[in-house]
Write a protein that holds these residues in place. Structure first.
Motif, PDB file in Angstrom:
ATOM      1  N   GLU A  22       0.849  -1.192   0.000  1.00  0.00           N
ATOM      2  CA  GLU A  22       0.000   0.000   0.000  1.00  0.00           C
ATOM      3  C   GLU A  22       0.884   1.242   0.000  1.00  0.00           C
ATOM      4  O   GLU A  22       1.855   1.315   0.747  1.00  0.00           O
ATOM      5  CB  GLU A  22      -0.875   0.007   1.257  1.00  0.00           C
ATOM      6  N   SER A  23       0.559   2.202  -0.841  1.00  0.00           N
ATOM      7  CA  SER A  23       1.301   3.458  -0.848  1.00  0.00           C
ATOM      8  C   SER A  23       0.459   4.515  -1.559  1.00  0.00           C
ATOM      9  O   SER A  23      -0.455   4.168  -2.311  1.00  0.00           O
ATOM     10  CB  SER A  23       2.663   3.294  -1.527  1.00  0.00           C
ATOM     11  N   PRO A  24       0.718   5.783  -1.309  1.00  0.00           N
ATOM     12  CA  PRO A  24       1.794   6.303  -0.456  1.00  0.00           C
ATOM     13  C   PRO A  24       1.429   6.197   1.031  1.00  0.00           C
ATOM     14  O   PRO A  24       0.261   6.171   1.385  1.00  0.00           O
ATOM     15  CB  PRO A  24       1.901   7.767  -0.891  1.00  0.00           C
ATOM     16  N   LEU A  25       2.473   6.123   1.845  1.00  0.00           N
ATOM     17  CA  LEU A  25       2.309   6.034   3.294  1.00  0.00           C
ATOM     18  C   LEU A  25       3.285   6.985   3.980  1.00  0.00           C
ATOM     19  O   LEU A  25       4.371   7.249   3.453  1.00  0.00           O
ATOM     20  CB  LEU A  25       2.603   4.610   3.792  1.00  0.00           C
ATOM     21  N   THR A  26       2.924   7.444   5.166  1.00  0.00           N
ATOM     22  CA  THR A  26       3.852   8.217   5.989  1.00  0.00           C
ATOM     23  C   THR A  26       4.813   7.255   6.685  1.00  0.00           C
ATOM     24  O   THR A  26       4.564   6.040   6.732  1.00  0.00           O
ATOM     25  CB  THR A  26       3.105   9.030   7.060  1.00  0.00           C
ATOM     26  N   ALA A  27       5.874   7.802   7.259  1.00  0.00           N
ATOM     27  CA  ALA A  27       6.810   6.972   8.024  1.00  0.00           C
ATOM     28  C   ALA A  27       6.083   6.274   9.171  1.00  0.00           C
ATOM     29  O   ALA A  27       6.325   5.096   9.454  1.00  0.00           O
ATOM     30  CB  ALA A  27       7.967   7.818   8.549  1.00  0.00           C
ATOM     31  N   GLN A  28       5.184   6.979   9.823  1.00  0.00           N
ATOM     32  CA  GLN A  28       4.420   6.395  10.929  1.00  0.00           C
ATOM     33  C   GLN A  28       3.540   5.253  10.432  1.00  0.00           C
ATOM     34  O   GLN A  28       3.434   4.209  11.078  1.00  0.00           O
ATOM     35  CB  GLN A  28       3.568   7.475  11.622  1.00  0.00           C
ATOM     36  N   ASP A  29       2.898   5.440   9.263  1.00  0.00           N
ATOM     37  CA  ASP A  29       2.083   4.374   8.668  1.00  0.00           C
ATOM     38  C   ASP A  29       2.925   3.125   8.426  1.00  0.00           C
ATOM     39  O   ASP A  29       2.507   2.000   8.720  1.00  0.00           O
ATOM     40  CB  ASP A  29       1.483   4.814   7.326  1.00  0.00           C
ATOM     41  N   VAL A  30       4.123   3.335   7.882  1.00  0.00           N
ATOM     42  CA  VAL A  30       5.018   2.200   7.602  1.00  0.00           C
ATOM     43  C   VAL A  30       5.383   1.505   8.909  1.00  0.00           C
ATOM     44  O   VAL A  30       5.305   0.278   9.012  1.00  0.00           O
ATOM     45  CB  VAL A  30       6.289   2.657   6.841  1.00  0.00           C
ATOM     46  N   ALA A  31       5.745   2.285   9.909  1.00  0.00           N
ATOM     47  CA  ALA A  31       6.138   1.717  11.207  1.00  0.00           C
ATOM     48  C   ALA A  31       5.012   0.866  11.803  1.00  0.00           C
ATOM     49  O   ALA A  31       5.254  -0.199  12.376  1.00  0.00           O
ATOM     50  CB  ALA A  31       6.531   2.829  12.173  1.00  0.00           C
ATOM     51  N   GLU A  32       3.767   1.328  11.639  1.00  0.00           N
ATOM     52  CA  GLU A  32       2.623   0.590  12.187  1.00  0.00           C
ATOM     53  C   GLU A  32       2.337  -0.701  11.423  1.00  0.00           C
ATOM     54  O   GLU A  32       1.743  -1.627  11.973  1.00  0.00           O
ATOM     55  CB  GLU A  32       1.381   1.488  12.172  1.00  0.00           C
ATOM     56  N   ARG A  33       2.764  -0.768  10.160  1.00  0.00           N
ATOM     57  CA  ARG A  33       2.478  -1.945   9.330  1.00  0.00           C
ATOM     58  C   ARG A  33       3.618  -2.973   9.311  1.00  0.00           C
ATOM     59  O   ARG A  33       3.425  -4.087   8.848  1.00  0.00           O
ATOM     60  CB  ARG A  33       2.154  -1.504   7.900  1.00  0.00           C
ATOM     61  N   ILE A  34       4.778  -2.582   9.788  1.00  0.00           N
ATOM     62  CA  ILE A  34       5.915  -3.515   9.850  1.00  0.00           C
ATOM     63  C   ILE A  34       5.556  -4.643  10.802  1.00  0.00           C
ATOM     64  O   ILE A  34       4.897  -4.427  11.817  1.00  0.00           O
ATOM     65  CB  ILE A  34       7.196  -2.787  10.345  1.00  0.00           C
ATOM     66  N   ALA A  35       6.005  -5.831  10.480  1.00  0.00           N
ATOM     67  CA  ALA A  35       5.713  -6.995  11.324  1.00  0.00           C
ATOM     68  C   ALA A  35       6.029  -6.686  12.790  1.00  0.00           C
ATOM     69  O   ALA A  35       7.128  -6.236  13.098  1.00  0.00           O
ATOM     70  CB  ALA A  35       6.518  -8.188  10.842  1.00  0.00           C
ATOM     71  N   PRO A  36       5.054  -6.916  13.680  1.00  0.00           N
ATOM     72  CA  PRO A  36       5.240  -6.565  15.102  1.00  0.00           C
ATOM     73  C   PRO A  36       6.438  -7.248  15.756  1.00  0.00           C
ATOM     74  O   PRO A  36       7.047  -6.683  16.670  1.00  0.00           O
ATOM     75  CB  PRO A  36       3.944  -7.039  15.767  1.00  0.00           C
ATOM     76  N   GLU A  37       6.806  -8.439  15.278  1.00  0.00           N
ATOM     77  CA  GLU A  37       7.935  -9.132  15.912  1.00  0.00           C
ATOM     78  C   GLU A  37       9.257  -8.389  15.712  1.00  0.00           C
ATOM     79  O   GLU A  37      10.222  -8.620  16.408  1.00  0.00           O
ATOM     80  CB  GLU A  37       8.055 -10.581  15.413  1.00  0.00           C
ATOM     81  N   ARG A  38       9.303  -7.482  14.757  1.00  0.00           N
ATOM     82  CA  ARG A  38      10.524  -6.679  14.552  1.00  0.00           C
ATOM     83  C   ARG A  38      10.679  -5.618  15.637  1.00  0.00           C
ATOM     84  O   ARG A  38      11.797  -5.201  15.924  1.00  0.00           O
ATOM     85  CB  ARG A  38      10.530  -6.038  13.169  1.00  0.00           C
ATOM     86  N   ALA A  39       9.566  -5.148  16.182  1.00  0.00           N
ATOM     87  CA  ALA A  39       9.580  -4.154  17.270  1.00  0.00           C
ATOM     88  C   ALA A  39      10.486  -2.967  16.944  1.00  0.00           C
ATOM     89  O   ALA A  39      11.295  -2.549  17.759  1.00  0.00           O
ATOM     90  CB  ALA A  39       9.995  -4.814  18.593  1.00  0.00           C
ATOM     91  N   TRP A  40      10.356  -2.431  15.732  1.00  0.00           N
ATOM     92  CA  TRP A  40      11.161  -1.291  15.326  1.00  0.00           C
ATOM     93  C   TRP A  40      10.516   0.004  15.772  1.00  0.00           C
ATOM     94  O   TRP A  40       9.305   0.171  15.685  1.00  0.00           O
ATOM     95  CB  TRP A  40      11.316  -1.255  13.807  1.00  0.00           C
ATOM     96  N   SER A  41      11.340   0.937  16.195  1.00  0.00           N
ATOM     97  CA  SER A  41      10.851   2.271  16.544  1.00  0.00           C
ATOM     98  C   SER A  41      10.597   3.059  15.258  1.00  0.00           C
ATOM     99  O   SER A  41      11.072   2.695  14.177  1.00  0.00           O
ATOM    100  CB  SER A  41      11.895   3.009  17.396  1.00  0.00           C
TER     101      SER A  41
END
Length: 122
Positions: free
Chosen positions: A19-38
């Motif tokens: 999905e795009s375009p996305l904000t950085a925050q949108d990307v962070a929320e969609r990254i696999a939770p097990e990565r636990a990236w800030s």
């Protein structure tokens, strides 16, 4: 695109291909939770992808919207070719044999390969 995409950058690309375009925050929320990236980690990865010209961005008020500049199909084809070249001398048959010898092919995989070969022969 001259520079290779790292595994971490690839995770960001998968989100943007979905999905795009996305904000950085949108990307962070969609990254696999097990990565636990800030959010900062995601922003760093977005910056690297911008430098590699794998993604583009446009201003949207005080934030940026990111979108892929390379197609997923083209990326996958290039990576597949590099893998075959590096590990199997550019040949597909040894790769399939390697997978088959290690029971990595399911009955469904074999049926799919047989169907592809049948289509290629016609």
């Amino acid at each position: 695109m001259a520079d290779r995409i790292s595994d971490a950058e690839h995770a960001v690309m998968e989100v943007l291909w979905e999905e795009s375009p996305l904000t950085a925050q949108d990307v962070a929320e969609r990254i696999a939770p097990e990565r636990a990236w800030s959010a900062n980690t995601v922003k760093t990865l977005l910056g690297r992808l911008l430098a590699k010209q794998a993604i583009g961005h446009e201003a949207d008020g005080r934030r940026y919207l990111y979108r892929p500049l390379i197609a997923r199909d083209g990326y996958v084809a290039g990576e597949s070719r590099r893998l075959m070249d590096r590990l199997f001398g550019g040949r597909l048959a040894p790769l399939v044999a390697h997978l088959a010898e290690r029971d990595a092919l399911t009955d469904d995989d074999i049926a799919e390969i047989e169907a592809l070969l049948k289509d290629l022969k016609q």
